[in-house]
Design a protein around this motif. Structure first.
Motif, PDB file in Angstrom:
ATOM      1  N   UNK A   1      46.842  76.274  72.018  1.00 28.37           N
ATOM      2  CA  UNK A   1      47.465  75.041  72.492  1.00 28.37           C
ATOM      3  C   UNK A   1      46.880  74.598  73.828  1.00 28.37           C
ATOM      4  N   UNK A   2      46.578  75.532  74.710  1.00 23.98           N
ATOM      5  CA  UNK A   2      45.958  75.200  75.996  1.00 23.98           C
ATOM      6  C   UNK A   2      44.579  74.580  75.781  1.00 23.98           C
ATOM      7  N   UNK A   3      43.841  75.119  74.857  1.00 26.00           N
ATOM      8  CA  UNK A   3      42.505  74.596  74.555  1.00 26.00           C
ATOM      9  C   UNK A   3      42.595  73.151  74.082  1.00 26.00           C
ATOM     10  N   UNK A   4      43.493  72.913  73.120  1.00 23.09           N
ATOM     11  CA  UNK A   4      43.645  71.573  72.571  1.00 23.09           C
ATOM     12  C   UNK A   4      44.110  70.583  73.633  1.00 23.09           C
ATOM     13  N   UNK A   5      45.077  70.988  74.426  1.00 22.77           N
ATOM     14  CA  UNK A   5      45.584  70.097  75.479  1.00 22.77           C
ATOM     15  C   UNK A   5      44.515  69.750  76.493  1.00 22.77           C
ATOM     16  N   UNK A   6      43.659  70.723  76.818  1.00 17.72           N
ATOM     17  CA  UNK A   6      42.609  70.452  77.807  1.00 17.72           C
ATOM     18  C   UNK A   6      41.668  69.357  77.313  1.00 17.72           C
ATOM     19  N   UNK A   7      41.452  69.288  76.014  1.00 18.48           N
ATOM     20  CA  UNK A   7      40.602  68.245  75.439  1.00 18.48           C
ATOM     21  C   UNK A   7      41.388  66.941  75.305  1.00 18.48           C
ATOM     22  N   UNK A   8      42.576  67.002  74.736  1.00 19.59           N
ATOM     23  CA  UNK A   8      43.364  65.788  74.508  1.00 19.59           C
ATOM     24  C   UNK A   8      43.681  65.050  75.808  1.00 19.59           C
TER      25      UNK A   8
ATOM     26  N   UNK B   1      39.592  70.936  67.222  1.00 17.79           N
ATOM     27  CA  UNK B   1      39.421  72.324  66.823  1.00 17.79           C
ATOM     28  C   UNK B   1      38.623  72.979  67.952  1.00 17.79           C
ATOM     29  N   UNK B   2      39.267  73.879  68.666  1.00 11.46           N
ATOM     30  CA  UNK B   2      38.673  74.482  69.859  1.00 11.46           C
ATOM     31  C   UNK B   2      38.561  75.985  69.665  1.00 11.46           C
ATOM     32  N   UNK B   3      37.329  76.498  69.720  1.00  9.72           N
ATOM     33  CA  UNK B   3      37.091  77.919  69.468  1.00  9.72           C
ATOM     34  C   UNK B   3      36.129  78.508  70.486  1.00  9.72           C
TER      35      UNK B   3
END
Length: 76
Positions: free
Chosen positions: A43-50, A68-70
């Motif tokens: 969720x942190x990864x996605x939020x950082x992009x969004x 999609x953040x990996x």
């Protein structure tokens, strides 16, 4: 927005990221792979992009953005 606009914005935050974009006009899916995600929850990864696109999402210029953040290890 176009593919390159999305890539450029994400590269400002994650310069070493590998990024692919699918979609067009106002609906996109981005796949972002970077070692910077190593200690981050999904969720942190996605939020950082969004968060990079808050204004465009609020204005309707960008209707849908799937992230999609990996990490590189997860992407193998």
């Amino acid at each position: 927005m176009n593919d390159q606009d999305l890539i450029n914005r994400i590269k400002q935050l994650y310069p070493d990221a590998e990024i692919t974009v699918a979609g067009e006009s106002c609906s996109f899916e981005v796949n972002v792979t970077t070692p910077a995600f190593d200690n981050m929850k999904s969720l942190q990864r996605q939020r950082s992009i969004l968060t990079l696109f808050n204004d465009e999402i609020a204005s309707g210029e960008l209707h849908a953005l799937t992230v999609r953040a990996k990490t590189p290890q997860e992407n193998q």
